[in-house]
Design an enzyme around this catalytic site. Structure first.
Site, PDB file in Angstrom:
ATOM      1  N   LYS A   1      -0.352   4.801   4.639  1.00 34.94           N
ATOM      2  CA  LYS A   1      -1.211   3.836   5.367  1.00 34.94           C
ATOM      3  C   LYS A   1      -0.678   3.605   6.777  1.00 34.94           C
ATOM      4  CE  LYS A   1      -3.650  -0.543   4.933  1.00 34.94           C
ATOM      5  NZ  LYS A   1      -4.925   0.085   5.363  1.00 34.94           N
TER       6      LYS A   1
ATOM      7  N   HIS B   1       0.839  -1.203   0.000  1.00 37.06           N
ATOM      8  CA  HIS B   1       0.000   0.000   0.000  1.00 37.06           C
ATOM      9  C   HIS B   1       0.873   1.252   0.000  1.00 37.06           C
ATOM     10  CE1 HIS B   1      -3.178  -2.804   1.187  1.00 37.06           C
ATOM     11  NE2 HIS B   1      -4.030  -1.897   0.747  1.00 37.06           N
TER      12      HIS B   1
END
Ligand code: NAD
Length: 258
Positions: free
Chosen positions: A147, A143
């Protein structure tokens, strides 16, 4: 009867897209909440979750795990349905969500994309078919650098699907964040690795590795809109439903309910 849809975290990356998708679905956007000082042009801001819940039929919630317990209480008190996409919830947070689902309809999903939900169904079937003694299950996700939780909610969802397929509890077999002298891999373990960098929207691979073959499933999301569109679909589906804890699989008509 139709008060419309409210958005918690409306100034966030997901919140802004959700606002657009609510309008695109020709549903009524009530407005939203966010942290003080943040706003979204053209959207009404409410002072808190209780005010937003009272004004809405459904609240779409993509905020932060630290809000889960307070939001659970406010939605139950208002009798407002809840589409919860926030990830990183603790066991205690999830217990509060389950408690709220006794009072109102809740759709809680770590990932609202159609492709990922199909992958979850396939993961369970593969795990049931591939013996844990021979096929090591590893889940790799990547990600964007912003995040805050790891492994991702979707990765944990995949782990739970594998555990269900094998008839075990994920927490008993989870191996996460390996570093240093970890010892050999435990038979039957479900492993997790999390990569962070750049602006990757979301990539998940589930690998079953045996001595003689590997089989892998991979999903790549290129645009957060895949999640926003699914969440709005869930919001339209959940309005007027009986209290209960629903999954995205239920919204897509692939679930077992409950
Ligand atoms: P983000 O940081 O861009 O947005 C979160 C928003 O929530 C921010 O605007 C923040 O100010 C607001 N917020 C935080 N605490 C708040 C509070 N106490 N009250 C009101 N507002 C508050 O993050 P994002 O990328 O939009 O993701 C939000 C959450 O959704 C994360 O947990 C993420 O993992 C999850 N997510 C889930 C899915 C899914 O399909 N389930 C998809 C993408 C992201």
């Amino acid at each position: 009867m139709d008060k419309g849809i409210g958005i918690a975290g409306i100034a966030g990356r997901m919140g802004r897209l959700l606002a657009e998708e609510v309008v695109a679905a020709q549903a009524r956007l009530v407005g939203g909440i966010d942290r003080p000082g943040l706003s979204v042009e053209g959207a009404t801001l409410f002072p808190d979750i209780a005010a937003l819940a009272a004004a809405s039929d459904v609240v779409l919630d993509f905020t932060h795990a630290s809000t889960a317990v307070a939001h659970a209480k406010a939605l139950a008190a208002a009798g407002t349905a809840w589409v919860l996409g926030t990830t990183g919830l603790s066991a205690a947070d999830e217990a509060a969500v389950a408690e709220t689902a006794k009072r109102v309809a809740v759709v809680y999903a770590p990932n609202f994309s159609t492709g990922v939900n199909l992958m979850l169904a396939l993961a369970e079937r593969m795990a049931a078919a591939l013996p844990a003694e021979q096929y090591d299950a590893e889940i790799v996700e990547m990600h964007h650098r912003q995040k805050v939780d790891a492994p991702s909610g979707t990765a944990i969802g995949l782990g739970r699907a594998v555990a269900r397929g094998r008839g075990v509890v994920l927490e008993d077999v989870k191996e996460s964040g390996r570093d240093g002298h970890t010892g050999a891999r435990r038979t039957g373990a479900i492993g997790f690795a999390a990569l962070r960098g750049g602006q990757v929207v979301g990539e998940h691979t589930l690998l079953f590795a045996a001595g003689t073959e590997h089989i892998a499933l991979t999903h790549r999301a290129f645009d957060r809109r895949a999640f926003a569109a699914g969440a709005v679909r869930a919001a339209l589906w959940v309005r007027g439903r009986s209290p209960g804890l629903y999954a995205m699989m239920d919204v897509l008509g692939m679930g077992t309910g409950g």
